[in-house]
Write a protein that holds these residues in place. Sequence first.
Motif, PDB file in Angstrom:
ATOM      1  N   GLU A  28      33.852  30.704  39.308  1.00  0.00           N
ATOM      2  CA  GLU A  28      34.664  30.465  40.498  1.00  0.00           C
ATOM      3  C   GLU A  28      35.756  31.526  40.645  1.00  0.00           C
ATOM      4  OE1 GLU A  28      37.785  27.125  42.147  1.00  0.00           O
ATOM      5  OE2 GLU A  28      36.163  26.458  40.828  1.00  0.00           O
ATOM      6  N   GLN A  29      36.413  31.883  39.545  1.00  0.00           N
ATOM      7  CA  GLN A  29      37.445  32.925  39.579  1.00  0.00           C
ATOM      8  C   GLN A  29      36.838  34.264  39.964  1.00  0.00           C
ATOM      9  OE1 GLN A  29      38.799  32.476  35.562  1.00  0.00           O
ATOM     10  NE2 GLN A  29      40.641  31.361  36.174  1.00  0.00           N
ATOM     11  N   ASP A  30      35.674  34.582  39.416  1.00  0.00           N
ATOM     12  CA  ASP A  30      35.004  35.837  39.742  1.00  0.00           C
ATOM     13  C   ASP A  30      34.658  35.882  41.227  1.00  0.00           C
ATOM     14  OD1 ASP A  30      33.922  38.365  38.845  1.00  0.00           O
ATOM     15  OD2 ASP A  30      31.930  37.498  39.229  1.00  0.00           O
ATOM     16  N   ARG A  31      34.165  34.776  41.755  1.00  0.00           N
ATOM     17  CA  ARG A  31      33.797  34.706  43.175  1.00  0.00           C
ATOM     18  C   ARG A  31      35.047  34.860  44.054  1.00  0.00           C
ATOM     19  NH1 ARG A  31      30.404  31.031  42.536  1.00  0.00           N
ATOM     20  NH2 ARG A  31      31.816  29.270  42.597  1.00  0.00           N
ATOM     21  N   THR A  32      36.154  34.231  43.646  1.00  0.00           N
ATOM     22  CA  THR A  32      37.410  34.343  44.402  1.00  0.00           C
ATOM     23  C   THR A  32      37.888  35.789  44.432  1.00  0.00           C
ATOM     24  OG1 THR A  32      38.041  32.094  43.789  1.00  0.00           O
ATOM     25  CG2 THR A  32      39.803  33.552  44.548  1.00  0.00           C
ATOM     26  N   LEU A  33      37.861  36.445  43.277  1.00  0.00           N
ATOM     27  CA  LEU A  33      38.300  37.847  43.213  1.00  0.00           C
ATOM     28  C   LEU A  33      37.377  38.750  44.023  1.00  0.00           C
ATOM     29  CD1 LEU A  33      39.360  38.088  39.470  1.00  0.00           C
ATOM     30  CD2 LEU A  33      40.848  38.015  41.469  1.00  0.00           C
ATOM     31  N   LEU A  34      36.083  38.457  44.008  1.00  0.00           N
ATOM     32  CA  LEU A  34      35.127  39.242  44.801  1.00  0.00           C
ATOM     33  C   LEU A  34      35.386  39.054  46.294  1.00  0.00           C
ATOM     34  CD1 LEU A  34      32.618  41.062  44.882  1.00  0.00           C
ATOM     35  CD2 LEU A  34      31.224  38.990  44.820  1.00  0.00           C
ATOM     36  N   ASN A  35      35.699  37.830  46.709  1.00  0.00           N
ATOM     37  CA  ASN A  35      35.977  37.553  48.122  1.00  0.00           C
ATOM     38  C   ASN A  35      37.242  38.244  48.623  1.00  0.00           C
ATOM     39  OD1 ASN A  35      33.682  36.003  48.383  1.00  0.00           O
ATOM     40  ND2 ASN A  35      34.745  34.072  47.991  1.00  0.00           N
ATOM     41  N   LEU A  36      38.154  38.573  47.702  1.00  0.00           N
ATOM     42  CA  LEU A  36      39.376  39.279  48.107  1.00  0.00           C
ATOM     43  C   LEU A  36      39.061  40.681  48.624  1.00  0.00           C
ATOM     44  CD1 LEU A  36      41.991  38.301  45.386  1.00  0.00           C
ATOM     45  CD2 LEU A  36      42.015  37.694  47.800  1.00  0.00           C
ATOM     46  N   LYS A  37      37.904  41.228  48.234  1.00  0.00           N
ATOM     47  CA  LYS A  37      37.506  42.567  48.705  1.00  0.00           C
ATOM     48  C   LYS A  37      37.454  42.639  50.222  1.00  0.00           C
ATOM     49  CE  LYS A  37      34.534  45.241  45.697  1.00  0.00           C
ATOM     50  NZ  LYS A  37      33.179  45.534  45.303  1.00  0.00           N
ATOM     51  N   THR A  38      36.968  41.566  50.846  1.00  0.00           N
ATOM     52  CA  THR A  38      36.796  41.561  52.300  1.00  0.00           C
ATOM     53  C   THR A  38      37.859  40.737  53.015  1.00  0.00           C
ATOM     54  OG1 THR A  38      35.260  39.695  52.109  1.00  0.00           O
ATOM     55  CG2 THR A  38      34.307  41.915  52.149  1.00  0.00           C
ATOM     56  N   ALA A  39      38.789  40.150  52.269  1.00  0.00           N
ATOM     57  CA  ALA A  39      39.833  39.322  52.881  1.00  0.00           C
ATOM     58  C   ALA A  39      40.908  40.199  53.520  1.00  0.00           C
ATOM     59  CB  ALA A  39      40.455  38.419  51.820  1.00  0.00           C
ATOM     60  N   ASP A  40      41.697  39.597  54.376  1.00  0.00           N
ATOM     61  CA  ASP A  40      42.795  40.291  55.049  1.00  0.00           C
ATOM     62  C   ASP A  40      44.034  40.218  54.161  1.00  0.00           C
ATOM     63  OD1 ASP A  40      44.226  41.662  56.965  1.00  0.00           O
ATOM     64  OD2 ASP A  40      44.741  39.840  58.083  1.00  0.00           O
ATOM     65  N   ARG A  48      43.869  45.331  42.509  1.00  0.00           N
ATOM     66  CA  ARG A  48      44.149  44.550  41.302  1.00  0.00           C
ATOM     67  C   ARG A  48      43.012  43.581  40.998  1.00  0.00           C
ATOM     68  NH1 ARG A  48      50.160  43.730  43.514  1.00  0.00           N
ATOM     69  NH2 ARG A  48      51.011  45.718  42.817  1.00  0.00           N
ATOM     70  N   ALA A  49      42.460  42.968  42.042  1.00  0.00           N
ATOM     71  CA  ALA A  49      41.333  42.050  41.842  1.00  0.00           C
ATOM     72  C   ALA A  49      40.138  42.801  41.264  1.00  0.00           C
ATOM     73  CB  ALA A  49      40.965  41.381  43.166  1.00  0.00           C
ATOM     74  N   GLU A  50      39.892  44.012  41.753  1.00  0.00           N
ATOM     75  CA  GLU A  50      38.781  44.817  41.238  1.00  0.00           C
ATOM     76  C   GLU A  50      39.001  45.164  39.765  1.00  0.00           C
ATOM     77  OE1 GLU A  50      36.447  49.048  42.018  1.00  0.00           O
ATOM     78  OE2 GLU A  50      38.361  48.674  43.014  1.00  0.00           O
ATOM     79  N   VAL A  51      40.225  45.504  39.404  1.00  0.00           N
ATOM     80  CA  VAL A  51      40.541  45.839  38.012  1.00  0.00           C
ATOM     81  C   VAL A  51      40.245  44.649  37.100  1.00  0.00           C
ATOM     82  CG1 VAL A  51      42.517  46.234  36.469  1.00  0.00           C
ATOM     83  CG2 VAL A  51      42.204  47.662  38.487  1.00  0.00           C
ATOM     84  N   ILE A  52      40.630  43.461  37.518  1.00  0.00           N
ATOM     85  CA  ILE A  52      40.399  42.265  36.707  1.00  0.00           C
ATOM     86  C   ILE A  52      38.909  41.996  36.566  1.00  0.00           C
ATOM     87  CG2 ILE A  52      40.732  39.760  36.632  1.00  0.00           C
ATOM     88  CD1 ILE A  52      43.465  40.352  38.067  1.00  0.00           C
ATOM     89  N   ARG A  53      38.168  42.136  37.671  1.00  0.00           N
ATOM     90  CA  ARG A  53      36.719  41.909  37.610  1.00  0.00           C
ATOM     91  C   ARG A  53      36.031  42.935  36.710  1.00  0.00           C
ATOM     92  NH1 ARG A  53      33.376  42.208  41.694  1.00  0.00           N
ATOM     93  NH2 ARG A  53      32.042  40.620  40.793  1.00  0.00           N
ATOM     94  N   LEU A  54      36.435  44.197  36.798  1.00  0.00           N
ATOM     95  CA  LEU A  54      35.822  45.220  35.946  1.00  0.00           C
ATOM     96  C   LEU A  54      36.076  44.919  34.469  1.00  0.00           C
ATOM     97  CD1 LEU A  54      36.646  48.484  37.933  1.00  0.00           C
ATOM     98  CD2 LEU A  54      34.408  47.412  37.661  1.00  0.00           C
ATOM     99  N   ASN A  55      37.289  44.500  34.147  1.00  0.00           N
ATOM    100  CA  ASN A  55      37.592  44.163  32.762  1.00  0.00           C
ATOM    101  C   ASN A  55      36.766  42.958  32.304  1.00  0.00           C
ATOM    102  OD1 ASN A  55      39.447  42.439  30.745  1.00  0.00           O
ATOM    103  ND2 ASN A  55      39.763  44.643  30.428  1.00  0.00           N
ATOM    104  N   ALA A  56      36.632  41.985  33.175  1.00  0.00           N
ATOM    105  CA  ALA A  56      35.845  40.798  32.826  1.00  0.00           C
ATOM    106  C   ALA A  56      34.369  41.147  32.624  1.00  0.00           C
ATOM    107  CB  ALA A  56      35.992  39.735  33.907  1.00  0.00           C
ATOM    108  N   HIS A  57      33.908  42.217  33.272  1.00  0.00           N
ATOM    109  CA  HIS A  57      32.512  42.651  33.131  1.00  0.00           C
ATOM    110  C   HIS A  57      32.335  43.619  31.970  1.00  0.00           C
ATOM    111  CE1 HIS A  57      30.852  40.573  36.604  1.00  0.00           C
ATOM    112  NE2 HIS A  57      31.964  40.885  37.236  1.00  0.00           N
ATOM    113  N   GLY A  58      33.373  43.767  31.143  1.00  0.00           N
ATOM    114  CA  GLY A  58      33.223  44.516  29.907  1.00  0.00           C
ATOM    115  C   GLY A  58      33.771  45.928  29.904  1.00  0.00           C
ATOM    116  N   TRP A  59      34.388  46.365  30.964  1.00  0.00           N
ATOM    117  CA  TRP A  59      34.942  47.716  31.004  1.00  0.00           C
ATOM    118  C   TRP A  59      36.219  47.774  30.177  1.00  0.00           C
ATOM    119  CZ3 TRP A  59      34.485  51.314  35.697  1.00  0.00           C
ATOM    120  CH2 TRP A  59      33.227  51.216  36.269  1.00  0.00           C
TER     121      TRP A  59
END
Length: 176
Positions: A28-40, A48-59
């Motif tokens: 759910e958190q991953d989906r929320t952060l992904l949705n921020l990409k297209t949000a206003d 910042r959301a992208e940075v968190i997602r990249l870290n969560a994906h192992g970067w």
Amino acid sequence: MKISKYGECIYRGNKNMGARLRVFLTSEQDRTLLNLKTADVPQKVKDRAEVIRLNAHGWYVEKIAAHVNWNSQTVREVLHSWEKYGLEGLWELPGRGGKSKWKQEDIAFLEETLKKEPRTYNSVQLAQKLESERSVKLSPDRLRRVLKKRGSFGNEQGRVIKTSKIESSNKSSKQT
């Protein structure tokens, strides 16, 4: 291991690098952060959301920093902010930057003045009127920028005339 209500963070020591900082997200958190990409939302929040997602994906922090062209310490600050505040940590704190000397009501007052009075004002005269009647001191240049940004510069007749001139020049160029 330290667990927060927003996700799990692990810190492990390594001989070659500093402590490994890793964030784990729920789906759910991953989906929320992904949705921020297209949000206003502001671009900083999206980054910042992208940075968190990249870290969560192992970067690793250093790889993320190179990818987004940030300093690695900035990436760490974003990850720590996520751990401490969750989604709220993505936004800027209130109180940053200079405060406006004017309020929306002041600009609305000027717009009403321009509508009611038949005369034309320049920015110096409008700044003087604002200072004398509302005790708000703005430079003519700043006032001009504020009005232009709101799309309310000039009096109504001036806009109509300007529009008419543009339309008539377009019509005449189309006829030839």
